[in-house]
Enzyme design. Structure first.
Site, PDB file in Angstrom:
ATOM      1  N   HIS A   7      11.661 -11.444  -0.165  1.00 45.40           N
ATOM      2  CA  HIS A   7      11.537 -12.899  -0.308  1.00 45.40           C
ATOM      3  C   HIS A   7      10.521 -13.276  -1.368  1.00 45.40           C
ATOM      4  O   HIS A   7       9.670 -12.476  -1.746  1.00 45.40           O
ATOM      5  CB  HIS A   7      11.201 -13.588   1.022  1.00 45.40           C
ATOM      6  CG  HIS A   7       9.897 -13.208   1.664  1.00 45.40           C
ATOM      7  ND1 HIS A   7       9.788 -12.243   2.638  1.00 45.40           N
ATOM      8  CD2 HIS A   7       8.638 -13.675   1.493  1.00 45.40           C
ATOM      9  CE1 HIS A   7       8.531 -12.140   3.042  1.00 45.40           C
ATOM     10  NE2 HIS A   7       7.800 -13.000   2.350  1.00 45.40           N
ATOM     11  N   HIS A  79       3.511 -15.663  -3.138  1.00 43.88           N
ATOM     12  CA  HIS A  79       3.629 -14.199  -3.168  1.00 43.88           C
ATOM     13  C   HIS A  79       5.103 -13.796  -3.275  1.00 43.88           C
ATOM     14  O   HIS A  79       6.002 -14.602  -3.083  1.00 43.88           O
ATOM     15  CB  HIS A  79       2.978 -13.540  -1.939  1.00 43.88           C
ATOM     16  CG  HIS A  79       3.603 -13.860  -0.616  1.00 43.88           C
ATOM     17  ND1 HIS A  79       3.170 -14.886   0.200  1.00 43.88           N
ATOM     18  CD2 HIS A  79       4.632 -13.279   0.068  1.00 43.88           C
ATOM     19  CE1 HIS A  79       3.898 -14.912   1.306  1.00 43.88           C
ATOM     20  NE2 HIS A  79       4.800 -13.940   1.251  1.00 43.88           N
ATOM     21  N   GLU A 130       3.452  -8.745  -1.105  1.00 42.36           N
ATOM     22  CA  GLU A 130       3.618  -8.374   0.303  1.00 42.36           C
ATOM     23  C   GLU A 130       4.596  -7.209   0.345  1.00 42.36           C
ATOM     24  O   GLU A 130       5.604  -7.201  -0.384  1.00 42.36           O
ATOM     25  CB  GLU A 130       4.187  -9.566   1.089  1.00 42.36           C
ATOM     26  CG  GLU A 130       4.455  -9.266   2.563  1.00 42.36           C
ATOM     27  CD  GLU A 130       5.031 -10.473   3.324  1.00 42.36           C
ATOM     28  OE1 GLU A 130       5.269 -11.532   2.705  1.00 42.36           O
ATOM     29  OE2 GLU A 130       5.243 -10.317   4.539  1.00 42.36           O
TER      30      GLU A 130
HETATM   31  C1  LIG Z   1       5.058 -15.641   7.296  1.00 44.85           C
HETATM   32  C2  LIG Z   1       4.299 -14.392   7.597  1.00 44.85           C
HETATM   33  C3  LIG Z   1       4.203 -13.433   6.461  1.00 44.85           C
HETATM   34  C4  LIG Z   1       5.590 -12.863   6.180  1.00 44.85           C
HETATM   35  O1  LIG Z   1       6.056 -12.098   7.070  1.00 44.85           O
HETATM   36  O2  LIG Z   1       6.243 -13.126   5.161  1.00 44.85           O
HETATM   37  C5  LIG Z   1       3.558 -14.061   5.257  1.00 44.85           C
HETATM   38  O3  LIG Z   1       4.011 -14.082   4.175  1.00 44.85           O
HETATM   39  S1  LIG Z   1       1.980 -14.737   5.594  1.00 44.85           S
HETATM   40  C6  LIG Z   1       1.400 -15.323   4.033  1.00 44.85           C
HETATM   41  C7  LIG Z   1      -0.035 -15.708   4.097  1.00 44.85           C
HETATM   42  N1  LIG Z   1      -0.893 -14.542   4.221  1.00 44.85           N
HETATM   43  C8  LIG Z   1      -1.611 -14.057   3.202  1.00 44.85           C
HETATM   44  O4  LIG Z   1      -1.616 -14.595   2.092  1.00 44.85           O
HETATM   45  C9  LIG Z   1      -2.436 -12.824   3.514  1.00 44.85           C
HETATM   46  C10 LIG Z   1      -2.985 -12.174   2.284  1.00 44.85           C
HETATM   47  N2  LIG Z   1      -3.867 -13.051   1.533  1.00 44.85           N
HETATM   48  C11 LIG Z   1      -5.206 -12.880   1.527  1.00 44.85           C
HETATM   49  O5  LIG Z   1      -5.738 -11.962   2.136  1.00 44.85           O
HETATM   50  C12 LIG Z   1      -6.017 -13.876   0.706  1.00 44.85           C
HETATM   51  O6  LIG Z   1      -5.297 -15.075   0.547  1.00 44.85           O
HETATM   52  C13 LIG Z   1      -6.403 -13.300  -0.716  1.00 44.85           C
HETATM   53  C14 LIG Z   1      -5.171 -12.992  -1.563  1.00 44.85           C
HETATM   54  C15 LIG Z   1      -7.296 -12.051  -0.556  1.00 44.85           C
HETATM   55  C16 LIG Z   1      -7.220 -14.377  -1.435  1.00 44.85           C
HETATM   56  O7  LIG Z   1      -8.254 -14.748  -0.566  1.00 44.85           O
HETATM   57  P1  LIG Z   1      -9.726 -15.085  -1.108  1.00 44.85           P
HETATM   58  O8  LIG Z   1     -10.255 -13.955  -1.938  1.00 44.85           O
HETATM   59  O9  LIG Z   1     -10.562 -15.536   0.038  1.00 44.85           O
HETATM   60  O10 LIG Z   1      -9.360 -16.367  -1.968  1.00 44.85           O
HETATM   61  P2  LIG Z   1      -9.810 -16.797  -3.385  1.00 44.85           P
HETATM   62  O11 LIG Z   1      -9.261 -18.166  -3.569  1.00 44.85           O
HETATM   63  O12 LIG Z   1     -11.315 -16.624  -3.544  1.00 44.85           O
HETATM   64  O13 LIG Z   1      -9.022 -15.807  -4.347  1.00 44.85           O
HETATM   65  C17 LIG Z   1      -9.621 -14.769  -5.111  1.00 44.85           C
HETATM   66  C18 LIG Z   1      -8.888 -14.740  -6.451  1.00 44.85           C
HETATM   67  O14 LIG Z   1      -7.515 -14.432  -6.233  1.00 44.85           O
HETATM   68  C19 LIG Z   1      -6.690 -15.503  -6.695  1.00 44.85           C
HETATM   69  N3  LIG Z   1      -5.590 -15.690  -5.730  1.00 44.85           N
HETATM   70  C20 LIG Z   1      -5.709 -16.002  -4.436  1.00 44.85           C
HETATM   71  N4  LIG Z   1      -4.512 -16.101  -3.864  1.00 44.85           N
HETATM   72  C21 LIG Z   1      -3.607 -15.870  -4.842  1.00 44.85           C
HETATM   73  C22 LIG Z   1      -2.189 -15.837  -4.874  1.00 44.85           C
HETATM   74  N5  LIG Z   1      -1.472 -16.086  -3.748  1.00 44.85           N
HETATM   75  N6  LIG Z   1      -1.584 -15.537  -6.023  1.00 44.85           N
HETATM   76  C23 LIG Z   1      -2.291 -15.290  -7.172  1.00 44.85           C
HETATM   77  N7  LIG Z   1      -3.674 -15.301  -7.205  1.00 44.85           N
HETATM   78  C24 LIG Z   1      -4.296 -15.601  -6.058  1.00 44.85           C
HETATM   79  C25 LIG Z   1      -7.598 -16.726  -6.724  1.00 44.85           C
HETATM   80  O15 LIG Z   1      -7.138 -17.676  -7.627  1.00 44.85           O
HETATM   81  C26 LIG Z   1      -8.923 -16.109  -7.139  1.00 44.85           C
HETATM   82  O16 LIG Z   1      -8.927 -15.892  -8.529  1.00 44.85           O
HETATM   83  P3  LIG Z   1     -10.122 -16.444  -9.445  1.00 44.85           P
HETATM   84  O17 LIG Z   1     -10.143 -17.917  -9.267  1.00 44.85           O
HETATM   85  O18 LIG Z   1      -9.782 -15.990 -10.839  1.00 44.85           O
HETATM   86  O19 LIG Z   1     -11.368 -15.770  -8.907  1.00 44.85           O
HETATM   87 CO    CO Z   2       5.833 -13.494   3.084  1.00 44.76          CO
END
Ligand SMILES: CC[C@@H](C(=O)O)C(=O)SCCNC(=O)CCNC(=O)[C@H](O)C(C)(C)COP(=O)(O)OP(=O)(O)OC[C@H]1O[C@@H](n2cnc3c(N)ncnc32)[C@H](O)[C@@H]1OP(=O)(O)O
Ligand code: CO
Length: 134
Positions: A7, A79, A130
């Site tokens: 997905h 994602h 993912e």
């Molecule tokens: C429905 C259930 C399941 C399924 O079965 O399909 C799902 O899909 S659940 C979906 C939701 N769950 C998750 O997203 C879990 C994994 N995500 C995480 O652990 C966190 O979101 C992360 C990715 C580690 C980011 O968290 P964090 O570090 O606290 O956030 P920041 O905002 O500080 O981000 C750091 C850095 O990374 C960039 N970032 C964050 N998210 C994304 C993204 N989705 N895509 C691209 N880039 C991302 C963010 O912009 C920051 O970058 P800089 O600003 O340059 O530092």
């Molecule tokens: Co998902």
């Protein structure tokens, strides 16, 4: 190692409005919303012939989707999910290459009742990945 594209997930502020847009404007089949407290999201799936679209609305302020929407107020692609045959083997291989496997590398049960893991977007060209066990 990676297989089918399972997905593509899109972060949205209002899952009812986004579902209506896909249903009424794009003519898609949209599932009923499901709250997944373990992941901090409300989700719907849109099944296409070759893959699925996952719409994600944050479930509370601690949700990863809430943080994403703070930085991307219009929403957007959050994602992509690839299938793998053996998630533990995939995890071990990724850790060996130095990729950051989120959640301490422990798979959680995802929206399809199968184990999932996430890989840090900074290790994959700015795309959150993912992995779902097929
Ligand atoms: C429905 C259930 C399941 C399924 O079965 O399909 C799902 O899909 S659940 C979906 C939701 N769950 C998750 O997203 C879990 C994994 N995500 C995480 O652990 C966190 O979101 C992360 C990715 C580690 C980011 O968290 P964090 O570090 O606290 O956030 P920041 O905002 O500080 O981000 C750091 C850095 O990374 C960039 N970032 C964050 N998210 C994304 C993204 N989705 N895509 C691209 N880039 C991302 C963010 O912009 C920051 O970058 P800089 O600003 O340059 O530092
Ligand atoms: Co998902």
């Amino acid at each position: 190692m990676i297989g089918r594209l399972n997905h593509v997930a899109i972060a949205v502020r209002d899952i009812s409005a986004a579902s209506a847009l896909y249903r009424n404007t794009l003519g898609a089949q949209v599932s009923a919303p499901e709250a997944l407290t373990d992941h901090g999201v409300t989700v719907v799936f849109i099944t296409l012939p070759n893959t699925k679209i996952e719409l994600l609305e944050p479930l509370g302020a601690d949700s990863p989707i809430a943080k994403f929407l703070e930085k991307n107020p219009d929403g957007g692609i959050h994602h992509i999910c690839y299938e793998v045959e053996d998630i533990a083997a995939a995890r071990d291989r990724l850790i060996q290459t130095g990729a950051r496997v989120l959640g301490a590398g422990e798979p959680k049960i995802g929206a399809h009742g199968k184990p999932v893991l996430f890989l840090h977007p900074k290790d994959f060209n700015g795309t959150l990945i993912e992995l779902e066990q097929a």
